[in-house]
Design a protein around this motif. Structure first.
Motif, mmCIF file in Angstrom:
data_model
loop_
_atom_site.group_PDB
_atom_site.id
_atom_site.type_symbol
_atom_site.label_atom_id
_atom_site.label_comp_id
_atom_site.label_asym_id
_atom_site.label_seq_id
_atom_site.Cartn_x
_atom_site.Cartn_y
_atom_site.Cartn_z
ATOM 1 N N ASN B 195 0.827 -1.211 0.000
ATOM 2 C CA ASN B 195 0.000 0.000 0.000
ATOM 3 C C ASN B 195 0.853 1.248 0.000
ATOM 4 O O ASN B 195 0.570 2.215 -0.696
ATOM 5 C CB ASN B 195 -0.919 0.023 1.228
ATOM 6 N N TYR B 464 -5.668 -4.686 1.443
ATOM 7 C CA TYR B 464 -4.721 -4.321 0.388
ATOM 8 C C TYR B 464 -5.328 -3.225 -0.482
ATOM 9 O O TYR B 464 -6.501 -3.300 -0.828
ATOM 10 C CB TYR B 464 -4.439 -5.516 -0.539
ATOM 11 N N ASP B 465 -4.513 -2.266 -0.878
ATOM 12 C CA ASP B 465 -4.984 -1.291 -1.857
ATOM 13 C C ASP B 465 -4.918 -1.970 -3.220
ATOM 14 O O ASP B 465 -3.857 -2.063 -3.823
ATOM 15 C CB ASP B 465 -4.106 -0.040 -1.829
ATOM 16 N N TYR B 466 -6.054 -2.484 -3.682
ATOM 17 C CA TYR B 466 -6.033 -3.238 -4.944
ATOM 18 C C TYR B 466 -6.400 -2.374 -6.146
ATOM 19 O O TYR B 466 -6.554 -2.881 -7.248
ATOM 20 C CB TYR B 466 -6.924 -4.491 -4.857
#
Lengths: 241, 819
Positions: B195, B464-466
C-alpha cells in the motif's frame, strides 16, 4: 484551465489524477515537484493520495513543511481551488488549511473498498455537480481515515455547512454500519470556511471510467471545472463591464 | 580485526558439507578466508543456487518465440505482449522469515520481488500472493456424517504425513491462536509494504492446513511493464565502468538470510536467526523505483541488480559472471549503519532497498543528479575489471578474491534419491464404501462456504490497496484479476516526454493474472496434482477471457534429503511441466523453497503456480458472477468423470471439511480435454455470448453455483445477490459396469476436473450449446438465473438455500474468526 498535481516523495496516486484530468476529462494537468516553490500559474491544485515522506511520524506531518506547500498556502489564501484526496486531505489538515484531523481507522486495519456517499451541500466548488439525492459510489483506500475534531469545531463545521460528503448505506442513511473508518458523523469530506479548500478521503480519480466500474468520481472534478468556468466567466464580465 | 580460523565446525555452521568446502578450496586453489567462507555459503545455498532442484527444473518448458528473457537468465523473465511492449514477472517465497517475524518477513518478501522487476527496467504495476497457514478454526465444526475415519499408522515413517493425521480434534486452541497471529501479521505486512509503495495487490489465494502449522508459506508475485528497448540487464559490462551503490546504509540486519532460508526451521534456528529477518521500508523502495526508472531512461546505466538474497555478494558476483568480466569493490566506501562492521557482515548483510548499478564511464554526474533529486544515499564503491574475479577489499586489504563465474554458476548440483512414500498405498486404497452419502446437502454446502479455505478472502484483500494506479478492471473476488495497461503503466522514456500530454495513439491492453495451488491433490498424487495446479490456473484465465502467455512457479517443499520429499518434488514438477506444455504456458522463472518443515514434520508439497494471460479486447473481459434474471446456466465439461470410483471426491474439500478426511485418489486431469475446454470457452467469449464464467474447483459444482450467485460486491455491506434454479436430475453417471450408483455428494461436491459454469442470455443458449459441441466440448443447460435463493434439484433430492444466509456465511466467516 490548468491543474497542478503535487508530487511528494511517496505520492502514489499522482499519475492517476493526471490520467483522469488529461485523458478522461481532456484538461491540462501538470505534476509539480515538492521542492518547487511555485505552482506555475495553475488554476487549481490537487494534492493526491499516497504516503508522502513515508508518512513517518504522522500522516501528512512532514509534507506540510515542503517548499510547495508554502506556495499552496499563498494560492489558497487568494481563493485558489485546492483539493486534497486521501493523503492530500491529511496534509491539508496538518497544514491547518482544513479543520480537524484524520486518525487511525477504528478497525485498526487498512480498508480498501467501494463506499456509498451523499453530498451534504451543493454550495461548494467541489460538489456542486452532485445532486443532493444521488447515491454516489467511490472507492476508499486508507489506514488513517477516521475524521476527528472537537465538539466546538464540529458544531462550527455544521453551522457553516463545511461538511461536503457523508458515508451512507445503500438506502442513503448515514448509519454506523455504513461508516468504514469510525469518522465523526460519517464525515468523508470537508471544506474550509472560505469554501475553496477541500479534503476527501474517497478517491474520485479511481471512479472516473466505466471500465473501472463507475464514473461518479468525475462529478467532483466536473464540479471544480464548473466552478472555475463560472469564475472565469465572472471575471471576463467584470472586465467587459 | 582477527578473523576466525576455518575449522570443520565453522564450515558446518555455514551449512556447507565437507565436500562443498573441498570444492570451494579447489576453486580458489587455497584455503578460504573467513569472508570467502561466508560468500560461498550464501551463494551455494539452495536459495541462490538451486543445487537440489536444478536437475528437475530442466523438465519445465521454458521456450516460446514470445519470451524475450527466459528462465534463469536474469532477475525475472520477460514476455512480449505485442506493439513493442512486454511484461516482466516472477514469484518468490519468503517463508522462513515470515515464520519467525511474520510482519517484516512478509513485507520484505513484497519488497524483494518488486526490486527484481525494477532491475529488469520495468515499472511494477501489480502484485499477487499465495499464502498458507495452519488452521485458524477448530476443523471439527464440520458436520461429519460419520465419525472421523482413522487410518493405520505406517511403520518406519519419520513423521506422519498430514494426510494420516485425523483432521479434527487434534488441534490445541494454542495452535490456532498462533496460526491466526501469523495470518494476521503476514497480511498486515504485505498490506503495509504494497500500500505504501503504491502497487495494487490484485489477486491471491489463502489456504489453511495442519501441515503449515508453524511453517507458513508466503509467496509473492510482482509484474511490471516495459517497452522492448527498455529491458535492463544485470551485467557488469564495460571494463573500467564505475560501480555505484544506492539506497540506505548497510546494517547488520538480515545477515545471511539466504542461508537461513535453506535449512529446516526449528525452535533453535528460529530464535537464533531472528536477526536474519530484514526490516522493510516501502517509502525508500518507492524512491528507489522512481529514481532507477528515471536513471535507466537516460541511458547512462550499463547494468543493474538489486541486493536481495545474499546482498552485496550476490549482486557483485552475478553481474560479473553474466558479463564475463570481473568486479572490484572497496567496502570502506559502502555506507554503513553501524560502526565497526566487518567485511563478512557487509558482504552478507541483507539490508533492504539497496541496488547496485554499473554506470557508463563519464556519465556519473547524471546518476548523481538523479539520486540527489530523490534524496537517496549513494556511493561509488568500485569498478568493472577484465580479470574474471570478484575482488573485495576492506580499507585496502583483500578480504575476498574469487573467480566470479565459478562462484555464481558452478555450485554443486545434486541428484537426490527419490522414493515413493509407502503411505500412499493407504490413501490410494481409500473407497467411499464406509462413507454414507449426504442426507443434508444444504448443511454441507453451508459448512463448505463458511470453511476458511473456501470462504471469501475479503478480510484479507480489503486490507490491500487493490485499485491504486487506476488499472484494476477486475478486482479480487473473481477467478482472475484483470489489469489495464495504459501509457503511465510504462517507465518513462525521458522526463521531458512525461511533461507533455501523450500525442501518440492511446495505449490500452489487458492482462489477466491468477495464482493457484491445491496442495492436497499434490500430497495425494504429486504428478496428477502438479498437472491440476497448472490446469486450474489456465482455466481461471480462460474464465476471464484470457489466453495464457506464461507461468511462474514457486516450489515449496520439505527437506530434499528425505527421499520421499524429493520424490514428491520430482513427480509434481513432471506433472507441471507436462501441463505447461499442453496448455501452452511456458515457465519464465520462479523460485524454489525447500526445507519447509517444522518440528511437526514437513509441509504438504505445495507448488504454487501464477499464470499471466492476455485479453485482446475490453469486451472479452468476463467475471464469475451471474448477471441477469432469466439467463441460462450451462455447464461446460462432463459433470462427473467416467471411471472415477470416488466420483471426484478424492482429496476433496468435502471429504476434508465434512468427514475430516484428507485421503483418496484425487480426480484425474485430462490435459488434452482441458486445452479443448479453454479454447472453446474463449471462442464462446469472443463471439459475445458468455455473460459469466466460473471454474468449478474446491467444493465442486454446488460451491461454484453458490459463488456465481453471491460473489458480486457493489459496495461496502452491499452484495449483489442473484439466485439460480438448477436441475441436475438429467445428469447420468457414465461409469463402467458394476460401479456404484451416482452419489449426491459426488454430484454436488465432487471436484471432477475440466468443468466451467457459464451463463448466457436465453436467446443464445442453443447457439452456445451447439458451438461447444462443434468444438468437441460437452455442454449441458442445467438451470436458469433468478430469484432470491439457490435451488438445486437432483434425482429424488436437492437443496434450497437463501442467498442472504449463504452470503453471510461465505463473506463473514474469516472476519468472525479474526476479529
Amino acid at each position: 484551465m490548468n491543474f497542478a498535481v503535487l508530487q511528494f516523495p511517496g505520492s502514489n496516486c499522482d499519475q492517476d489524477v493526471v490520467h483522469v484530468l488529461r485523458n478522461v476529462l481532456g484538461r491540462s494537468a501538470r505534476l509539480v515537484w515538492h521542492k518547487d516553490s511555485s505552482l506555475g500559474g495553475a488554476d487549481a491544485v490537487v494534492i493526491p493520495g499516497g504516503f508522502s515522506y513515508g508518512d513517518y511520524l504522522r500522516t501528512g506531518a512532514i509534507a506540510r513543511f515542503s517548499a510547495v506547500m508554502g506556495a499552496v498556502q499563498t494560492f489558497a489564501s487568494h481563493g485558489g481551488l485546492v483539493l486534497g484526496i486521501c493523503n492530500g486531505f491529511q496534509i491539508l489538515c496538518e497544514a491547518g488549511l482544513l479543520p480537524g484531523t484524520l486518525i487511525r481507522n477504528r478497525s485498526i486495519q487498512f480498508r480498501c473498498e467501494n463506499v456509498f456517499l451523499k453530498a451534504v451541500t451543493a454550495d461548494s466548488p467541489f460538489v456542486n455537480r452532485i445532486p443532493s439525492e444521488k447515491l454516489v459510489r467511490l472507492p476508499i483506500a486508507h489506514n488513517e481515515g477516521c475524521y476527528f475534531t472537537d465538539e466546538k469545531t464540529l458544531a462550527n463545521l455544521k453551522a457553516k455547512k463545511q461538511i461536503l460528503l457523508r458515508y451512507v448505506d445503500a438506502a442513503g442513511e448515514a448509519t454506523e454500519a455504513a461508516n468504514p473508518n469510525g469518522s465523526l458523523e460519517n464525515i468523508a469530506g470537508v471544506c474550509n470556511e472560505m469554501r475553496n479548500v477541500a479534503g476527501l478521503m474517497p478517491h474520485p480519480e479511481r471512479a472516473s471510467e466505466l471500465l473501472l466500474g463507475g464514473v461518479d468520481g468525475r462529478l467532483v472534478f466536473e464540479s471544480m471545472i464548473h466552478a472555475l468556468q463560472t469564475k472565469q466567466a465572472a471575471s471576463v464580465s467584470q472586465v467587459t463591464n | 580485526m582477527t578473523e576466525p580460523a576455518i575449522t570443520p565446525e565453522l564450515v558446518r555452521r555455514h551449512n556447507l558439507t565437507p565436500e562443498e568446502h573441498e570444492k570451494a578450496r579447489r576453486v580458489l586453489g587455497r584455503e578460504l578466508r573467513y569472508t570467502e567462507l561466508g560468500i560461498f555459503s550464501v551463494m551455494w545455498s539452495e536459495h541462490c543456487s538451486y543445487k537440489n532442484s536444478r536437475s528437475l527444473l530442466k523438465m519445465l518448458p521454458t521456450g516460446s518465440p514470445k519470451i524475450l528473457v527466459g528462465a534463469g537468465e536474469e532477475n525475472a523473465g520477460i514476455i512480449d505482449i505485442g506493439d513493442g511492449l512486454a511484461i516482466a514477472f516472477k514469484i518468490e517465497s519468503h517463508n522462513h522469515p515470515s515464520a519467525v517475524e511474520p510482519f517484516q518477513g512478509a513485507a520484505t518478501g513484497v519488497g524483494g520481488i518488486i526490486r527484481d522487476i525494477i532491475t529488469m527496467g520495468a515499472r511494477p504495476i501489480c502484485s499477487l500472493n499465495s499464502l498458507r497457514f495452519g488452521p485458524i478454526t477448530d476443523e471439527a465444526t464440520g458436520i461429519a456424517g460419520i465419525s472421523p475415519f482413522s487410518l493405520p499408522e505406517t511403520e518406519g515413517e519419520e513423521r506422519n504425513p498430514s494426510c494420516l493425521i485425523p483432521q479434527s480434534g487434534t488441534l490445541k486452541p494454542q495452535s490456532f491462536i498462533n496460526s491466526r497471529r501469523l495470518f494476521r501479521d503476514v497480511v498486515a505486512g504485505i498490506a503495509h509494504y504494497g500500500n505504501c509503495f503504491g502497487i495494487p495487490n490484485v489477486a491471491g489465494e489463502v489456504q489453511f492446513d495442519k501441515s503449515y502449522e508453524g511453517n507458513p508459506l508466503v509467496n509473492v508475485l510482482c509484474l511490471g511493464v516495459l517497452r522492448h528497448e527498455q529491458i535492463a540487464h544485470g551485467l557488469a559490462s564495460g571494463i573500467g565502468n564505475p560501480v555505484f551503490y544506492v539506497g540506505p546504509a548497510t546494517g547488520r540486519d538480515g545477515l545471511a538470510g539466504a542461508a537461513f532460508a535453506s535449512q529446516d526451521l526449528t525452535e533453535e534456528s528460529a530464535a537464533h536467526q531472528r536477526g536474519a529477518v530484514q526490516v522493510g521500508d516501502p517509502f525508500m523502495e518507492k524512491l528507489l523505483c522512481e529514481a532507477c526508472l528515471e536513471l535507466l531512461a537516460t541511458g547512462a546505466v550499463a547494468g543493474i541488480q538489486d541486493m536481495g538474497a545474499a546482498g552485496l555478494t550476490c549482486a557483485t558476483c552475478e553481474t560479473a559472471a553474466r558479463a564475463e568480466t570481473g568486479i572490484e569493490i572497496e567496502l570502506a566506501k559502502v555506507p554503513q549503519r553501524e560502526p565497526d562492521m566487518s567485511a563478512y557482515e557487509i558482504m552478507l548483510s541483507e539490508s533492504q532497498e539497496r541496488m547496485l548499478l554499473i554506470v557508463k564511464r563519464g556519465r556519473e554526474d547524471e546518476v548523481k543528479r538523479i539520486f540527489e533529486k530523490w534524496d537517496l544515499p549513494w556511493a561509488e564503491i568500485g569498478r568493472v575489471t577484465d580479470t574474471g574475479r570478484m575482488v573485495v577489499r576492506n580499507r585496502g586489504e583483500v578480504v575476498a578474491d574469487i573467480p566470479a563465474k565459478k562462484l555464481a554458476d558452478e555450485s554443486p548440483v545434486y541428484e537426490r534419491e527419490a522414493r515413493e512414500p509407502a503411505w500412499l498405498k493407504t490413501t490410494r486404497a481409500f473407497t467411499l464404501a464406509g462413507i454414507k452419502d449426504t442426507q443434508d446437502p444444504a448443511s454441507a454446502l453451508k459448512s463448505l462456504l463458511s470453511w476458511p479455505a473456501i470462504a471469501s478472502k475479503n478480510w484479507v484483500y480489503r486490507q490491500y490497496d487493490y485499485m491504486v494506479r487506476n488499472g484494476t478492471v477486475v478486482c479480487p473476488g473473481s477467478d482472475a484479476a484483470v489489469l489495464r495497461i495504459k501509457d503511465d503503466s510504462l517507465p518513462s522514456v525521458s522526463a521531458a516526454a512525461d511533461a507533455q500530454p501523450a500525442t501518440r495513439k492511446k495505449l490500452e491492453k489487458f492482462i489477466a493474472l491468477t495464482v493457484d495451488g491445491n496442495s492436497t491433490y499434490v500430497c495425494l498424487d504429486p504428478y496428477e496434482g502438479g498437472k491440476i495446479v497448472v490446469a486450474e490456473a489456465a482455466r481461471n484465465l480462460a474464465c476471464a477471457g484470457a489466453r495464457p502467455l506464461g507461468t511462474t512457479d514457486n516450489l515449496n517443499f520439505g527437506n530434499p534429503h528425505n527421499p520421499e520429499i524429493f520424490w514428491q518434488l520430482r513427480e509434481s514438477v513432471r506433472g507441471m511441466a507436462e501441463a505447461c506444455r499442453v496448455l501452452n504456458a511456458p515457465v519464465t522463472g520462479g523460485n524454489v523453497s525447500l526445507y519447509n518443515q517444522s518440528p511437526n514434520g514437513p509441509i504438504d508439497p505445495t507448488p504454487t503456480v501464477a499464470m499471466v494471460g492476455l485479453i485482446d479486447q475490453a469486451a472479452h473481459i468476463t467475471t464469475q458472477w451471474f448477471k441477469d434474471e432469466g439467463d441460462v446456466i450451462i455447464l461446460l465439461g462432463k459433470a462427473i468423470a467416467p471411471n472415477d470410483p470416488l466420483q471426484g471426491l478424492g482429496g476433496s474439500a468435502y471429504l476434508r471439511r465434512i468427514h475430516s478426511l484428507k485421503t483418496g485418489t484425487p480426480p484425474r486431469c485430462d490435459l488434452e480435454k482441458e486445452a479443448e475446454l479453454h479454447l472453446a470457452l474463449r471462442a464462446l467469449i469472443y463471439s459475445g455470448v458468455v455473460k459469466s464464467a466460473h471454474d468449478c474447483s474446491e467444493g465442486g459444482l454446488a460451491v461454484a453455483l453458490a459463488e456465481c450467485c453471491i460473489s458480486q460486491q457493489t459496495a461496502r455491506n452491499t452484495p449483489r445477490l442473484i439466485g439460480a434454479q438448477v436441475d441436475l436430475a438429467g445428469v447420468v453417471l457414465p461409469l463402467s459396469e458394476g460401479s456404484p450408483a451416482l452419489r449426491l455428494d459426488g454430484l454436488l461436491f465432487g471436484e471432477t476436473q475440466g468443468r466451467i459454469l457459464i451463463s448466457s442470455a436465453a436467446a443464445d443458449a442453443v447457439k452456445v450449446i451447439s458451438r461447444a459441441k462443434i468444438l468437441d466440448v460437452s455442454a449441458t443447460q442445467i438451470g436458469i438465473v433468478g430469484g432470491d435463493s439457490l435451488e438445486i434439484k437432483s434425482a429424488g433430492s436437492g437443496l434450497s438455500c437463501s442467498l442472504v444466509e449463504l452470503h453471510d456465511l461465505w463473506w463473514n466467516s474469516i472476519a468472525r474468526v479474526m476479529n
